[in-house]
Design an enzyme around this catalytic site. Structure first.
Site, PDB file in Angstrom:
ATOM      1  N   HIS A   1     -39.015  22.696  15.771  1.00  0.00           N
ATOM      2  CA  HIS A   1     -38.188  23.143  14.642  1.00  0.00           C
ATOM      3  C   HIS A   1     -37.274  24.308  14.966  1.00  0.00           C
ATOM      4  O   HIS A   1     -36.625  24.838  14.065  1.00  0.00           O
ATOM      5  CB  HIS A   1     -39.071  23.556  13.461  1.00  0.00           C
ATOM      6  CG  HIS A   1     -39.841  22.431  12.853  1.00  0.00           C
ATOM      7  ND1 HIS A   1     -39.380  21.706  11.779  1.00  0.00           N
ATOM      8  CD2 HIS A   1     -41.028  21.896  13.178  1.00  0.00           C
ATOM      9  CE1 HIS A   1     -40.275  20.788  11.462  1.00  0.00           C
ATOM     10  NE2 HIS A   1     -41.286  20.883  12.311  1.00  0.00           N
TER      11      HIS A   1
ATOM     12  N   LYS B   1     -32.521  31.471   0.954  1.00  0.00           N
ATOM     13  CA  LYS B   1     -33.276  31.060   2.135  1.00  0.00           C
ATOM     14  C   LYS B   1     -33.901  32.313   2.726  1.00  0.00           C
ATOM     15  O   LYS B   1     -33.600  33.428   2.283  1.00  0.00           O
ATOM     16  CB  LYS B   1     -32.369  30.383   3.164  1.00  0.00           C
ATOM     17  CG  LYS B   1     -31.098  31.200   3.491  1.00  0.00           C
ATOM     18  CD  LYS B   1     -30.188  30.478   4.480  1.00  0.00           C
ATOM     19  CE  LYS B   1     -29.361  29.387   3.854  1.00  0.00           C
ATOM     20  NZ  LYS B   1     -29.432  28.124   4.520  1.00  0.00           N
ATOM     21  N   ARG B   2     -34.778  32.168   3.742  1.00  0.00           N
ATOM     22  CA  ARG B   2     -35.300  33.337   4.424  1.00  0.00           C
ATOM     23  C   ARG B   2     -34.141  34.212   4.910  1.00  0.00           C
ATOM     24  O   ARG B   2     -33.076  33.704   5.272  1.00  0.00           O
ATOM     25  CB  ARG B   2     -36.173  32.910   5.611  1.00  0.00           C
ATOM     26  CG  ARG B   2     -37.525  32.392   5.201  1.00  0.00           C
ATOM     27  CD  ARG B   2     -38.338  33.402   4.447  1.00  0.00           C
ATOM     28  NE  ARG B   2     -38.814  34.435   5.338  1.00  0.00           N
ATOM     29  CZ  ARG B   2     -40.087  34.588   5.707  1.00  0.00           C
ATOM     30  NH1 ARG B   2     -41.027  33.785   5.228  1.00  0.00           N
ATOM     31  NH2 ARG B   2     -40.442  35.562   6.510  1.00  0.00           N
TER      32      ARG B   2
ATOM     33  N   LYS C   1     -29.027  33.392  10.098  1.00  0.00           N
ATOM     34  CA  LYS C   1     -28.567  32.677   8.900  1.00  0.00           C
ATOM     35  C   LYS C   1     -27.361  33.364   8.269  1.00  0.00           C
ATOM     36  O   LYS C   1     -26.696  32.818   7.410  1.00  0.00           O
ATOM     37  CB  LYS C   1     -29.708  32.549   7.885  1.00  0.00           C
ATOM     38  CG  LYS C   1     -30.855  31.644   8.376  1.00  0.00           C
ATOM     39  CD  LYS C   1     -31.977  31.600   7.358  1.00  0.00           C
ATOM     40  CE  LYS C   1     -33.228  30.853   7.843  1.00  0.00           C
ATOM     41  NZ  LYS C   1     -33.084  29.393   7.870  1.00  0.00           N
TER      42      LYS C   1
ATOM     43  N   THR D   1     -32.702  22.365   5.238  1.00  0.00           N
ATOM     44  CA  THR D   1     -33.001  21.322   4.260  1.00  0.00           C
ATOM     45  C   THR D   1     -32.490  21.748   2.886  1.00  0.00           C
ATOM     46  O   THR D   1     -32.223  20.903   2.038  1.00  0.00           O
ATOM     47  CB  THR D   1     -34.522  21.043   4.187  1.00  0.00           C
ATOM     48  OG1 THR D   1     -35.208  22.296   4.117  1.00  0.00           O
ATOM     49  CG2 THR D   1     -34.989  20.268   5.402  1.00  0.00           C
TER      50      THR D   1
ATOM     51  N   LYS E   1     -30.546  19.738  -0.415  1.00  0.00           N
ATOM     52  CA  LYS E   1     -30.912  19.853  -1.831  1.00  0.00           C
ATOM     53  C   LYS E   1     -29.681  20.183  -2.692  1.00  0.00           C
ATOM     54  O   LYS E   1     -29.480  19.613  -3.766  1.00  0.00           O
ATOM     55  CB  LYS E   1     -31.991  20.937  -2.013  1.00  0.00           C
ATOM     56  CG  LYS E   1     -33.318  20.558  -1.359  1.00  0.00           C
ATOM     57  CD  LYS E   1     -34.260  21.729  -1.109  1.00  0.00           C
ATOM     58  CE  LYS E   1     -35.329  21.316  -0.094  1.00  0.00           C
ATOM     59  NZ  LYS E   1     -36.096  22.452   0.468  1.00  0.00           N
TER      60      LYS E   1
END
Ligand code: 26W
Length: 814
Positions: free
Chosen positions: A359, A549-550, A555, A657, A661
């Site tokens: 991952h 998100k985290r 990110k 992911t 969504k």
């Protein structure tokens, strides 16, 4: 006194009404007239659970009687969130339960709100495991999810004076009506000790310490209630909870130390999703659940089929990242030492049984354990790892591998102290190894697993992630679901590919309006949540620009904050220009030890405070950082999002992911060509997504060769204006230097290329605003997103795993 007498209850509801009332009286021991929402939650869940159990028994019997092959999904994390709404939806009971509860003067939504959010995971990896469990049950694929029953899931995040604080999470404090403790399903897991040789030469591990694993089972009911699988989570107990001798001789504390030590294993989820914690307790957790799960599989297999040699025909074990990779050595130990198989035979069975999903390629997230720790904690497993490695290197040498290649493919990393490379162990021990998006799988082949890929060609395969539409569309967005069903018919509920039937409606003005109206409903609801939680009033007609998100440097929440500041500066400079009103919405947790991520949270909150209290941008810009992001909060934010921020440095997000969504719910994506964004853009079309920034290839070259952020700043007035505002204390007037270090760090080594992508990002955001200003264009794109992302259903992903990796067939569903 029962609030509604059974006589008033519609005939079809009487049975359920009585069931719920009986649960309230006899299982919860509450009185109807005094019962609170928590009591009704328990009673309702127990009633619904009864409906699941009959089917659960049938499914387990079918697996046994028909000798079906079963998937064992080994995952350190299952981020399942709340279960009652999901179960009701899958059973088709939502309306009936709502009606029955209403007859008892109880509101279903309030009841659903009582359930704690089971946060047994950090982020994407854990949520993926939960979506996969839903899909396997919905498709009738026999499966057990194996993991740890953490007493405390991911910490609760408080934001105090703009800063993250962590508070222990306590999901079990009021009991968990979904789980069944199986006091007869226990296994002993050893640690430490030494390896002895018996008279016949057989080696035997004599552990110095033994911990007992107790199974807790939760039924996982699939779509339309046709199949039920099991989530089996292990809890750790001491084998000898109280050393009575020690206790009686007065050592009251010492007598309990072994218990405390044993039970610590399942006490709490490690909250880091960026780098391995490296502590012994983490390794103890990993071995504990891998060993218990494998012992359980073998015991059930031998009981059902009598013969250990057929294990791989009946069981397929998926390793969710390397966290359970020590299981490769453990299965070999069980097969060779306990079941006395020849090494070669055992290895053949083991490799046919295991497969491994990677991952992340981030070097700091790749697990490796120091050899001395492994030798001390798991001496026999370490010997086995050496034996696996010896044979593996021998085979590679025979195929012509030279020293450099051998050192790269070795299970032992000799360069950073001696360490066991868990990714290599998982790779060597598996018949298939997969990445989670096309880009990520390609990068696996050229980066971390390049050498192993040469030695074992063809083992790496791609399985692009997916999400369960049942939770992320049907449940999270009932209004939009109803509109879709009214438009293209109910078949879409069973066959997501039907979403494509929406394509012709994308240009239909009436349909666009109805689509937009559903968004408006979700936005109004979110406005209330934001007001309640943080007291910020959002304008429901503003563009909701969302990044949840985290919190991670890769990110790039920072890039989004820089754009927020850019907007703020620009709006203040020209307040009368025709700006598109925006609400910037953030949520996410930082690992408690990740200082930079916590500073980014603080900056977001500081920017929010200044922007939200500045009258010049009133009505134009609002910033909200919502505390304690979790699955439940995601369910209320995603349907309300207009713009989905998926802006990681290209090449670093394995898949994502959340991106799926949002697109499913009709948000437009602003994103880099990273992870699954690439495949989303191919499906929704480049006209309906805002792609910007460096691509993975050039980004990695820049990162390697060193990139000069100061030059980028000198070349861009926009960027320098933003960075100057932040570093001079505009957002931290009480402590003007608070972000000086952050900005200087960015300029010194901008590892994640925030400044490199800034201009391109701002340009893409301008395109977003332009599209928003033309509603018919915006809503056409939005509809086309929903219509074209059916492929990202986790049902599709699971079907690929089942056919190409597991060789498992679905049971017939009636
Ligand atoms: C050992 C510490 C640790 C713990 C967890 C390192 C790394 C992790 C995970 C790999 C983090 C994670 O959740 N990864 C995410 O997995 C998702 C599901 O495949 C992907 O969509 C995300 O891109 C990836 O970051």
């Amino acid at each position: 006194m029962i609030k509604t007498s059974p006589m008033d209850v519609p005939a079809g509801d009487v049975e359920l009404h009585e069931l719920i009332v009986n649960k309230l009286i006899y299982s919860v021991a509450a009185r109807e007239e005094r019962a609170g929402p928590r009591d009704w939650f328990l009673a309702t869940t127990l009633a619904v659970r009864d409906r699941i159990i009959d089917r659960w028994r049938l499914c387990n019997a079918a697996i046994a009687d028909e000798g079906r092959k079963q998937v064992c999904y080994l995952s350190m994390e299952f981020l399942i969130g709340r279960l009652l709404g999901d179960a009701l939806g899958n059973l088709g009971m939502t309306d009936q339960v709502r009606r029955v509860l209403a007859g008892l003067e109880v509101n279903l939504d309030e009841v659903l709100g009582q359930e704690p959010d089971a946060a047994l995971g950090n982020g994407g990896l854990g949520r993926l495991a939960a979506c996969f469990m839903d899909s396997m049950s919905s498709l009738g694929i026999p499966a057990i999810g194996y993991g740890i029953r953490y007493e405390h899931g991911l910490f609760r995040q408080l934001v105090r004076e703009g800063q993250q604080q962590e508070v222990p999470e306590d999901w079990l404090s009021l009991g968990n009506p979904w789980e069944f403790e199986r006091s007869s399903v226990t296994y002993d897991v050893g640690f430490g000790g030494h390896v002895a040789q018996a008279a016949d030469g057989q080696l035997e591990w004599v552990p110095g310490e033994t911990v007992r694993a107790i199974a807790y089972d939760t039924p996982v009911v699939g779509w339309r209630g046709r199949w039920v699988n099991t989530l089996r989570l292990w809890s750790a107990r001491a084998t000898d909870p109280l050393h009575l001798d020690a206790f009686n001789s007065g050592d009251h504390v010492g007598a309990q130390l072994a218990r405390v030590r044993a039970e610590a294993i399942s006490r709490v989820l490690y909250p880091g999703d960026d780098s391995p914690a490296g502590q012994e307790l983490r390794l103890r957790q990993e071995y504990f659940f891998a060993s218990a799960s494998l012992q359980d599989m073998i015991r059930r297999h031998v009981r059902l089929h009598g013969d250990i040699l057929t294990l791989a025909d009946k069981i397929s074990v998926q390793l969710n990242d390397t966290h359970p990779a020590v299981g490769v050595a453990e299965l070999m130990r069980l097969l060779v030492d306990v079941h006395e198989l020849e090494w070669e035979k055992a290895w053949e069975i083991s490799r046919a049984t295991f497969s491994y999903t990677n991952h992340t390629l981030m070097p700091e997230a790749l697990e490796s354990w120091p050899v001395p720790l492994m030798e001390r904690l798991l001496p026999r497993n370490m010997q086995i790892i050496y034996m696996i490695n010896g044979r593996h290197l021998e085979a590679a040498r025979a195929d012509g591998a030279g020293d450099a290649l051998l050192s790269a493919v070795s299970l032992i990393d000799e360069h950073h102290g001696r360490r066991v490379r868990m990714g290599h162990l998982a790779f060597i021990g598996s018949h298939k190894v997969n990445g989670v998006s096309a880009l990520h799988t390609g990068l696996m082949k050229t980066t971390v697993f390049a050498e192993l890929n040469r030695v074992c060609p063809g083992r790496i395969t791609n399985k692009t992630n997916g999400i369960t539409f049942r939770r992320w569309l049907l449940r999270a967005n009932p209004g939009l679901t109803q509109l879709i069903v009214d438009t293209i018919g109910p078949r879409v509920l069973d066959d997501p590919e039907r979403l494509a039937d929406l394509v012709p409606y994308a240009r239909d003005a009436a349909f666009q309006q109805e689509f937009a109206a559903q968004r408006q409903v979700a936005k109004q609801a979110l406005v209330r949540v934001v007001q309640e939680r943080i007291g910020v009033q959002l304008d429901p007609h503003a563009l909701f620009d969302v990044q949840i998100k985290r919190i991670h440097e890769y990110k790039r929440q920072l890039l989004n904050i820089l754009h927020t500041v850019w907007l703020y500066n620009a709006m203040r400079a020209q307040p009368t220009s025709p700006w598109v009103p925006r609400a910037k919405i953030f949520a996410g947790k930082a690992a408690p030890s990740y200082r930079q991520a916590k500073l980014i949270i603080r900056l977001a909150n500081d920017v929010a405070r200044v922007v939200n209290s500045d009258p010049t941008v009133r009505g134009l810009l609002k910033v909200a950082f919502l505390p304690n992001y979790n699955v439940t909060l995601a369910e209320s934010i995603i349907p309300a999002a207009d713009l989905s921020e998926q802006i990681s440095t290209a090449g670093l997000e394995a898949s994502g992911t959340g991106n799926m969504k949002f697109a499913l719910n009709g948000a437009l994506t602003i994103g880099t060509l990273d992870g699954a964004n690439v495949e989303i853009s191919e499906r929704v079309g480049l006209d309906n997504i805002f792609i910007f920034g460096l691509e993975a290839g050039p980004a990695s070259v820049l990162r390697r060769d060193g990139y000069d952020a100061r030059a980028a700043m000198a070349a861009s007035d926009d960027l320098s204006g933003v960075l100057e505002a932040i570093s001079s204390g505009v957002f931290s007037p009480g402590e003007p230097d608070r972000y000086k270090g952050l900005v200087e760090g960015l300029l010194a080594h901008d590892h994640f290329l925030v400044t490199a992508d800034f201009d391109s990002y701002v340009r893409a955001q301008r395109h977003v605003a332009t599209r928003w200003s033309s509603p018919s264009d915006w809503w056409r794109s939005a509809v086309l997103n929903t219509a074209n992302v059916a492929w990202f259903s986790s049902d599709r992903t699971i079907q690929e795993y089942a056919g190409e990796i597991w060789q498992v067939r679905a049971a017939p569903l009636d």
